[in-house]
Design a protein around this motif. Sequence first.
Motif, PDB file in Angstrom:
ATOM      1  N   SER A 395       0.843  -1.195   0.000  1.00 43.84           N
ATOM      2  CA  SER A 395       0.000   0.000   0.000  1.00 43.84           C
ATOM      3  C   SER A 395       0.881   1.250   0.000  1.00 43.84           C
ATOM      4  O   SER A 395       1.913   1.294   0.686  1.00 43.84           O
ATOM      5  N   THR A 396       0.441   2.251  -0.735  1.00 42.23           N
ATOM      6  CA  THR A 396       1.112   3.555  -0.713  1.00 42.23           C
ATOM      7  C   THR A 396       0.398   4.546   0.189  1.00 42.23           C
ATOM      8  O   THR A 396       0.747   5.723   0.224  1.00 42.23           O
ATOM      9  N   ASP A 397      -0.608   4.092   0.944  1.00 45.10           N
ATOM     10  CA  ASP A 397      -1.291   4.982   1.887  1.00 45.10           C
ATOM     11  C   ASP A 397      -0.337   5.403   2.999  1.00 45.10           C
ATOM     12  O   ASP A 397       0.499   4.614   3.452  1.00 45.10           O
ATOM     13  N   TYR A 398      -0.480   6.639   3.457  1.00 48.11           N
ATOM     14  CA  TYR A 398       0.263   7.062   4.641  1.00 48.11           C
ATOM     15  C   TYR A 398      -0.266   6.314   5.866  1.00 48.11           C
ATOM     16  O   TYR A 398      -1.473   6.040   5.978  1.00 48.11           O
ATOM     17  N   GLY A 399       0.627   6.002   6.795  1.00 44.30           N
ATOM     18  CA  GLY A 399       0.186   5.339   8.005  1.00 44.30           C
ATOM     19  C   GLY A 399       1.340   4.778   8.811  1.00 44.30           C
ATOM     20  O   GLY A 399       2.513   5.073   8.552  1.00 44.30           O
ATOM     21  N   TYR A 400       1.017   3.947   9.767  1.00 48.66           N
ATOM     22  CA  TYR A 400       2.005   3.359  10.670  1.00 48.66           C
ATOM     23  C   TYR A 400       1.460   2.025  11.142  1.00 48.66           C
ATOM     24  O   TYR A 400       0.281   1.697  10.919  1.00 48.66           O
ATOM     25  N   THR A 401       2.314   1.257  11.753  1.00 50.90           N
ATOM     26  CA  THR A 401       1.944  -0.095  12.156  1.00 50.90           C
ATOM     27  C   THR A 401       1.684  -0.144  13.651  1.00 50.90           C
ATOM     28  O   THR A 401       2.426   0.441  14.440  1.00 50.90           O
ATOM     29  N   ARG A 402       0.619  -0.817  14.019  1.00 53.69           N
ATOM     30  CA  ARG A 402       0.359  -1.116  15.428  1.00 53.69           C
ATOM     31  C   ARG A 402       0.695  -2.584  15.668  1.00 53.69           C
ATOM     32  O   ARG A 402       0.342  -3.441  14.853  1.00 53.69           O
ATOM     33  N   MET A 403       1.351  -2.850  16.770  1.00 51.50           N
ATOM     34  CA  MET A 403       1.752  -4.219  17.088  1.00 51.50           C
ATOM     35  C   MET A 403       1.464  -4.499  18.551  1.00 51.50           C
ATOM     36  O   MET A 403       1.676  -3.640  19.397  1.00 51.50           O
ATOM     37  N   GLN A 404       0.978  -5.687  18.833  1.00 51.45           N
ATOM     38  CA  GLN A 404       0.813  -6.122  20.215  1.00 51.45           C
ATOM     39  C   GLN A 404       1.292  -7.556  20.350  1.00 51.45           C
ATOM     40  O   GLN A 404       0.858  -8.446  19.613  1.00 51.45           O
ATOM     41  N   VAL A 405       2.221  -7.747  21.295  1.00 51.70           N
ATOM     42  CA  VAL A 405       2.681  -9.090  21.634  1.00 51.70           C
ATOM     43  C   VAL A 405       1.729  -9.607  22.707  1.00 51.70           C
ATOM     44  O   VAL A 405       1.860  -9.263  23.887  1.00 51.70           O
ATOM     45  N   HIS A 406       0.748 -10.396  22.297  1.00 47.54           N
ATOM     46  CA  HIS A 406      -0.319 -10.791  23.225  1.00 47.54           C
ATOM     47  C   HIS A 406       0.168 -11.767  24.282  1.00 47.54           C
ATOM     48  O   HIS A 406      -0.147 -11.632  25.464  1.00 47.54           O
ATOM     49  N   ASN A 407       0.900 -12.764  23.838  1.00 48.11           N
ATOM     50  CA  ASN A 407       1.410 -13.782  24.762  1.00 48.11           C
ATOM     51  C   ASN A 407       2.544 -14.522  24.067  1.00 48.11           C
ATOM     52  O   ASN A 407       3.056 -14.044  23.049  1.00 48.11           O
ATOM     53  N   THR A 408       2.922 -15.662  24.578  1.00 50.11           N
ATOM     54  CA  THR A 408       4.085 -16.367  24.011  1.00 50.11           C
ATOM     55  C   THR A 408       3.793 -16.997  22.657  1.00 50.11           C
ATOM     56  O   THR A 408       4.720 -17.380  21.950  1.00 50.11           O
ATOM     57  N   THR A 409       2.533 -17.087  22.267  1.00 49.13           N
ATOM     58  CA  THR A 409       2.182 -17.745  21.006  1.00 49.13           C
ATOM     59  C   THR A 409       1.517 -16.825  19.977  1.00 49.13           C
ATOM     60  O   THR A 409       1.511 -17.143  18.787  1.00 49.13           O
ATOM     61  N   HIS A 410       0.965 -15.702  20.404  1.00 49.94           N
ATOM     62  CA  HIS A 410       0.171 -14.852  19.510  1.00 49.94           C
ATOM     63  C   HIS A 410       0.704 -13.415  19.475  1.00 49.94           C
ATOM     64  O   HIS A 410       0.902 -12.793  20.526  1.00 49.94           O
ATOM     65  N   LEU A 411       0.889 -12.916  18.255  1.00 50.94           N
ATOM     66  CA  LEU A 411       1.335 -11.534  18.023  1.00 50.94           C
ATOM     67  C   LEU A 411       0.450 -10.933  16.942  1.00 50.94           C
ATOM     68  O   LEU A 411       0.220 -11.564  15.904  1.00 50.94           O
ATOM     69  N   TYR A 412      -0.033  -9.711  17.181  1.00 51.23           N
ATOM     70  CA  TYR A 412      -0.968  -9.058  16.261  1.00 51.23           C
ATOM     71  C   TYR A 412      -0.315  -7.840  15.619  1.00 51.23           C
ATOM     72  O   TYR A 412       0.374  -7.057  16.288  1.00 51.23           O
ATOM     73  N   LEU A 413      -0.548  -7.666  14.315  1.00 50.90           N
ATOM     74  CA  LEU A 413      -0.056  -6.509  13.566  1.00 50.90           C
ATOM     75  C   LEU A 413      -1.187  -5.942  12.720  1.00 50.90           C
ATOM     76  O   LEU A 413      -1.961  -6.693  12.119  1.00 50.90           O
ATOM     77  N   GLU A 414      -1.279  -4.605  12.674  1.00 52.06           N
ATOM     78  CA  GLU A 414      -2.197  -3.966  11.739  1.00 52.06           C
ATOM     79  C   GLU A 414      -1.575  -2.686  11.212  1.00 52.06           C
ATOM     80  O   GLU A 414      -0.791  -2.025  11.909  1.00 52.06           O
ATOM     81  N   GLN A 415      -1.906  -2.361   9.981  1.00 49.30           N
ATOM     82  CA  GLN A 415      -1.439  -1.119   9.380  1.00 49.30           C
ATOM     83  C   GLN A 415      -2.565  -0.106   9.454  1.00 49.30           C
ATOM     84  O   GLN A 415      -3.691  -0.380   9.019  1.00 49.30           O
ATOM     85  N   TYR A 416      -2.230   1.080  10.016  1.00 46.18           N
ATOM     86  CA  TYR A 416      -3.282   2.033  10.355  1.00 46.18           C
ATOM     87  C   TYR A 416      -3.036   3.387   9.727  1.00 46.18           C
ATOM     88  O   TYR A 416      -1.937   3.894   9.671  1.00 46.18           O
ATOM     89  N   GLY A 417      -3.948   4.004   9.250  1.00 42.65           N
ATOM     90  CA  GLY A 417      -4.309   5.344   8.898  1.00 42.65           C
ATOM     91  C   GLY A 417      -5.796   5.268   9.119  1.00 42.65           C
ATOM     92  O   GLY A 417      -6.399   5.859   9.974  1.00 42.65           O
ATOM     93  N   LYS A 418      -6.366   4.310   8.396  1.00 44.00           N
ATOM     94  CA  LYS A 418      -7.492   3.478   8.808  1.00 44.00           C
ATOM     95  C   LYS A 418      -6.925   2.063   8.657  1.00 44.00           C
ATOM     96  O   LYS A 418      -5.885   1.876   8.016  1.00 44.00           O
TER      97      LYS A 418
END
Length: 436
Positions: A395-418
């Motif tokens: 994507s060429t949309d402006y934005g940034y990444t949100r990341m959360q290390v939930h626990n030892t097995t699960h990690l979440y990533l999303e790209q946000y502007g929306k």
Amino acid sequence: MVSVVGAVFIALSLAPLLVLSVPPIGTQPEQVHISYAGFPGSMEITWTTFNETEESTVEYGLWGGRLFELTAKGKATLFVDGGSEGRKMYIHRVTLTDLRPASAYVYHCGSEAGWSDVFSFTALNESTSWSPRFAVYGDMGNENPQSLARLQKETQVGMYDVILHVGDFAYDMHEDNGRIGDEFMRQIQSIAAYVPYMTCPGNHEAEYNFSNYRNRFSMPGQTESLWYSWNVGSAHIISLSTEIYFFLDYGVDLIFKQYEWLKKDLEEANKPENRAERPWIITMGHRPMYCSNNDKDDCTQFESYVRLGRNDTKPPAPGLEDLLYLYGVDLELWAHEHTYERLWPVYGYKVFNGSIEQPYVNPKAPVHIITGSAGCRENHDPFVPNPRDWSAFRSTDYGYTRMQVHNTTHLYLEQYGKVIDSIWVVKEKHGFSAWF
């Protein structure tokens, strides 16, 4: 003869000009930012003055307790910018220790010659079962900082525990004899004075041997913030300099020093007791190994310096891909390209998805994210029309990444502007053996 009223009117009309002619108070703290000092119960407070002060002091206390009941002192170092004016500034550093984990603190910094505004931060939670939340981005400048306002607001409402700025600041910190750097540090104070602002160097910091970067930031370790590692939640995070592969005039030996340090750090992180406690190993470095951009950057080449090393040095300089794969690095965060790109799990230009249906569940190679679209004066980089098989989303949309290390097995990533992209990385096993 001018009447009294006329005289007063003239005086008042000239007042703004008179005020503008008064120089700023050089002992007033500004550009306040915090970083994790690298050991439990610590936080590093850094700020700038333009005149020397007798002391560097942080007064602080627990939120809701007696204001400024605790005091810590540090020191200031003189930084002389490499530009034609040789501008001087004093960088103050104070390390707070014995902080109560996960507790909120109120602080200000300075000296009897001038104090900063009052800020707050939350001491890092030392628990390995905690789920830290990150904002991740690179390539944000003073001009066209598309993501800045959202990041300011989200930080101040408590959405993030850590900021990871993956290289390229201000565009460029050295310009106008360092004044662009000053303005950028003032600009991010509304983020960086509240949560640890963790960094790595990018190519736009290279002027005068990265002196603005090395002096303005305060990362853990003894490498002037060029490379370091630290622990948070169930993750071990490693910050690297990719720039040592490109600015050889500043020392080819830096490639080998970082490589040996990285190997030892990964060996330590992979000791069974350490990997069990912090199974996620995450790296951040400015220039990616892979990308789908149409600009002939290093990451567009199969013989990428960052990925495979350089054969034109004596001895040949090792790249990073094999080492990171050998020690089971889970996630590699990059920037430099002014776009967002998510890769399928990849090693050696080949895709190693966990499965066709669930590629990021037990992936068989590291996951790469390129997040360099926070906004700067250089706008976007284009993509090639026919990307390679390892490119999953672009994507060429402006934005940034949100990341959360939930626990030892699960990690979440999303790209946000929306939210334009999101994945869960799920790993029941970590380390080199997870690839098989």
